[in-house]
Motif scaffolding. Structure first.
Motif, PDB file in Angstrom:
ATOM      1  N   ASP A   1     -11.850 -10.943  -4.532  1.00 27.12           N
ATOM      2  CA  ASP A   1     -12.213 -10.937  -5.940  1.00 27.12           C
ATOM      3  C   ASP A   1     -11.202 -11.681  -6.812  1.00 27.12           C
ATOM      4  N   GLY A   2     -10.155 -12.216  -6.189  1.00 29.11           N
ATOM      5  CA  GLY A   2      -9.207 -13.028  -6.941  1.00 29.11           C
ATOM      6  C   GLY A   2      -7.839 -12.416  -7.163  1.00 29.11           C
ATOM      7  N   VAL A   3      -7.615 -11.179  -6.717  1.00 26.20           N
ATOM      8  CA  VAL A   3      -6.289 -10.578  -6.819  1.00 26.20           C
ATOM      9  C   VAL A   3      -5.392 -11.261  -5.789  1.00 26.20           C
ATOM     10  N   ARG A   4      -4.187 -11.593  -6.193  1.00 29.02           N
ATOM     11  CA  ARG A   4      -3.255 -12.230  -5.253  1.00 29.02           C
ATOM     12  C   ARG A   4      -2.978 -11.290  -4.083  1.00 29.02           C
ATOM     13  N   PRO A   5      -2.927 -11.820  -2.859  1.00 30.27           N
ATOM     14  CA  PRO A   5      -2.687 -10.954  -1.695  1.00 30.27           C
ATOM     15  C   PRO A   5      -1.436 -10.089  -1.819  1.00 30.27           C
ATOM     16  N   ASP A   6      -0.382 -10.616  -2.442  1.00 32.34           N
ATOM     17  CA  ASP A   6       0.844  -9.826  -2.580  1.00 32.34           C
ATOM     18  C   ASP A   6       0.736  -8.751  -3.670  1.00 32.34           C
ATOM     19  N   GLU A   7      -0.355  -8.721  -4.430  1.00 29.58           N
ATOM     20  CA  GLU A   7      -0.584  -7.717  -5.464  1.00 29.58           C
ATOM     21  C   GLU A   7      -1.724  -6.755  -5.110  1.00 29.58           C
ATOM     22  N   ALA A   8      -2.471  -7.059  -4.060  1.00 21.50           N
ATOM     23  CA  ALA A   8      -3.697  -6.312  -3.761  1.00 21.50           C
ATOM     24  C   ALA A   8      -3.439  -4.856  -3.388  1.00 21.50           C
ATOM     25  N   VAL A   9      -2.399  -4.568  -2.638  1.00 20.13           N
ATOM     26  CA  VAL A   9      -2.118  -3.177  -2.265  1.00 20.13           C
ATOM     27  C   VAL A   9      -1.789  -2.375  -3.519  1.00 20.13           C
ATOM     28  N   ARG A  10      -0.957  -2.907  -4.391  1.00 26.19           N
ATOM     29  CA  ARG A  10      -0.625  -2.222  -5.636  1.00 26.19           C
ATOM     30  C   ARG A  10      -1.877  -1.985  -6.469  1.00 26.19           C
ATOM     31  N   PHE A  11      -2.734  -2.995  -6.549  1.00 32.70           N
ATOM     32  CA  PHE A  11      -3.978  -2.881  -7.312  1.00 32.70           C
ATOM     33  C   PHE A  11      -4.824  -1.709  -6.800  1.00 32.70           C
ATOM     34  N   VAL A  12      -4.959  -1.594  -5.494  1.00 35.02           N
ATOM     35  CA  VAL A  12      -5.783  -0.529  -4.907  1.00 35.02           C
ATOM     36  C   VAL A  12      -5.102   0.830  -5.068  1.00 35.02           C
ATOM     37  N   ARG A  13      -3.799   0.873  -4.945  1.00 36.90           N
ATOM     38  CA  ARG A  13      -3.099   2.150  -5.136  1.00 36.90           C
ATOM     39  C   ARG A  13      -3.213   2.633  -6.580  1.00 36.90           C
ATOM     40  N   GLU A  14      -3.240   1.726  -7.519  1.00 37.36           N
ATOM     41  CA  GLU A  14      -3.391   2.112  -8.927  1.00 37.36           C
ATOM     42  C   GLU A  14      -4.830   2.463  -9.283  1.00 37.36           C
ATOM     43  N   GLY A  15      -5.798   1.787  -8.672  1.00 41.77           N
ATOM     44  CA  GLY A  15      -7.185   1.976  -9.058  1.00 41.77           C
ATOM     45  C   GLY A  15      -8.009   2.866  -8.158  1.00 41.77           C
ATOM     46  N   TYR A  16      -7.462   3.212  -6.981  1.00 37.11           N
ATOM     47  CA  TYR A  16      -8.244   3.999  -6.021  1.00 37.11           C
ATOM     48  C   TYR A  16      -7.468   5.231  -5.533  1.00 37.11           C
ATOM     49  N   ASP A  17      -6.379   5.022  -4.816  1.00 37.69           N
ATOM     50  CA  ASP A  17      -5.610   6.134  -4.259  1.00 37.69           C
ATOM     51  C   ASP A  17      -4.176   5.673  -4.072  1.00 37.69           C
ATOM     52  N   ARG A  18      -3.247   6.436  -4.597  1.00 38.12           N
ATOM     53  CA  ARG A  18      -1.840   6.010  -4.532  1.00 38.12           C
ATOM     54  C   ARG A  18      -1.285   5.969  -3.107  1.00 38.12           C
ATOM     55  N   HIS A  19      -2.014   6.561  -2.148  1.00 39.39           N
ATOM     56  CA  HIS A  19      -1.578   6.543  -0.750  1.00 39.39           C
ATOM     57  C   HIS A  19      -2.361   5.531   0.095  1.00 39.39           C
ATOM     58  N   ALA A  20      -3.184   4.724  -0.538  1.00 33.24           N
ATOM     59  CA  ALA A  20      -4.015   3.761   0.193  1.00 33.24           C
ATOM     60  C   ALA A  20      -3.150   2.736   0.917  1.00 33.24           C
ATOM     61  N   VAL A  21      -3.670   2.246   2.017  1.00 30.59           N
ATOM     62  CA  VAL A  21      -3.013   1.242   2.879  1.00 30.59           C
ATOM     63  C   VAL A  21      -1.742   1.889   3.438  1.00 30.59           C
ATOM     64  N   GLU A  22      -1.903   2.571   4.568  1.00 34.01           N
ATOM     65  CA  GLU A  22      -0.857   3.472   5.047  1.00 34.01           C
ATOM     66  C   GLU A  22       0.242   2.854   5.907  1.00 34.01           C
ATOM     67  N   THR A  23      -0.042   1.799   6.635  1.00 33.77           N
ATOM     68  CA  THR A  23       0.945   1.319   7.601  1.00 33.77           C
ATOM     69  C   THR A  23       1.467  -0.065   7.225  1.00 33.77           C
ATOM     70  N   PRO A  24       2.642  -0.404   7.747  1.00 41.10           N
ATOM     71  CA  PRO A  24       3.185  -1.747   7.469  1.00 41.10           C
ATOM     72  C   PRO A  24       2.257  -2.861   7.956  1.00 41.10           C
ATOM     73  N   TRP A  25       1.611  -2.654   9.115  1.00 40.28           N
ATOM     74  CA  TRP A  25       0.727  -3.715   9.628  1.00 40.28           C
ATOM     75  C   TRP A  25      -0.545  -3.811   8.800  1.00 40.28           C
ATOM     76  N   GLN A  26      -1.008  -2.723   8.177  1.00 40.07           N
ATOM     77  CA  GLN A  26      -2.141  -2.815   7.258  1.00 40.07           C
ATOM     78  C   GLN A  26      -1.739  -3.609   6.009  1.00 40.07           C
ATOM     79  N   ARG A  27      -0.539  -3.354   5.488  1.00 42.81           N
ATOM     80  CA  ARG A  27      -0.053  -4.126   4.321  1.00 42.81           C
ATOM     81  C   ARG A  27       0.069  -5.608   4.676  1.00 42.81           C
ATOM     82  N   ARG A  28       0.594  -5.894   5.857  1.00 46.27           N
ATOM     83  CA  ARG A  28       0.733  -7.287   6.299  1.00 46.27           C
ATOM     84  C   ARG A  28      -0.638  -7.947   6.460  1.00 46.27           C
ATOM     85  N   TYR A  29      -1.620  -7.210   6.993  1.00 45.25           N
ATOM     86  CA  TYR A  29      -2.983  -7.727   7.144  1.00 45.25           C
ATOM     87  C   TYR A  29      -3.544  -8.141   5.780  1.00 45.25           C
ATOM     88  N   VAL A  30      -3.356  -7.297   4.767  1.00 45.90           N
ATOM     89  CA  VAL A  30      -3.827  -7.631   3.418  1.00 45.90           C
ATOM     90  C   VAL A  30      -3.091  -8.862   2.894  1.00 45.90           C
TER      91      VAL A  30
END
Length: 163
Positions: free
Chosen positions: A129-158
């Motif tokens: 949707d246009g969110v920068r990959p390095d900002e996407a985890v923060r975006f989802v934690r703020e807008g969905y669940d603060r614990h979203a994207v649980e592992t380092p490899w999931q963060r790296r995948y994003v």
């Protein structure tokens, strides 16, 4: 700014992005910058009987999901891991993003707990949707669940997900 339309559904931004059709306040709904709305949830939690059902669901599980009365798709994705077929995952998530722009659709993504795999998929949708990959985890934690994207490899995948 994102908001609620006059009809009470999750709304588009003032720039005219398309809106999702989840009612405002529906638990788990992430409103993307374009106005697309996607619900994330954990399958271990009962559905809210007052919330509308999805029209399409993508289930991120290690085994096929239970039957549902709406259209479903299974994406093989073991708990705390990454999708087994990453090329297919990209195609499936691109379809989720497209469908979320259709006012006739209510799309959800879900895993068992609703945080790791679901959060990762929502973050990938944010990248689409246009969110920068390095900002996407923060975006989802703020807008969905603060614990979203649980592992380092999931963060790296994003962070490496092609937008």
């Amino acid at each position: 700014m994102n908001g609620t339309r006059d009809d009470g559904t999750a709304g588009a931004d003032q720039a005219g992005g398309r809106a999702g059709t989840w009612p405002a306040g529906t638990p788990g709904v992430l409103l993307l910058p374009s106005g697309r709305a996607v619900r994330g949830r954990g399958l271990r939690h009962a559905l809210d009987p007052s919330a509308p059902l999805p029209t399409h669901g993508v289930y991120l599980l290690g085994a096929p999901p239970p039957e549902a009365s709406w259209e479903t798709e299974w994406l093989a994705w073991p708990d705390f891991r990454l999708p087994r077929d990453r090329a297919r995952a990209r195609r499936v998530l691109a379809e989720v993003w497209e469908r979320a722009g259709d006012p006739a659709e209510r799309v959800e993504v879900a895993c068992l707990g609703g945080r790791g795999r679901t959060g990762t998929a929502l973050a990938c949708l944010a990248v689409l949707d246009g969110v920068r990959p390095d900002e996407a985890v923060r975006f989802v934690r703020e807008g969905y669940d603060r614990h979203a994207v649980e592992t380092p490899w999931q963060r790296r995948y994003v962070s490496r997900f092609p937008g």
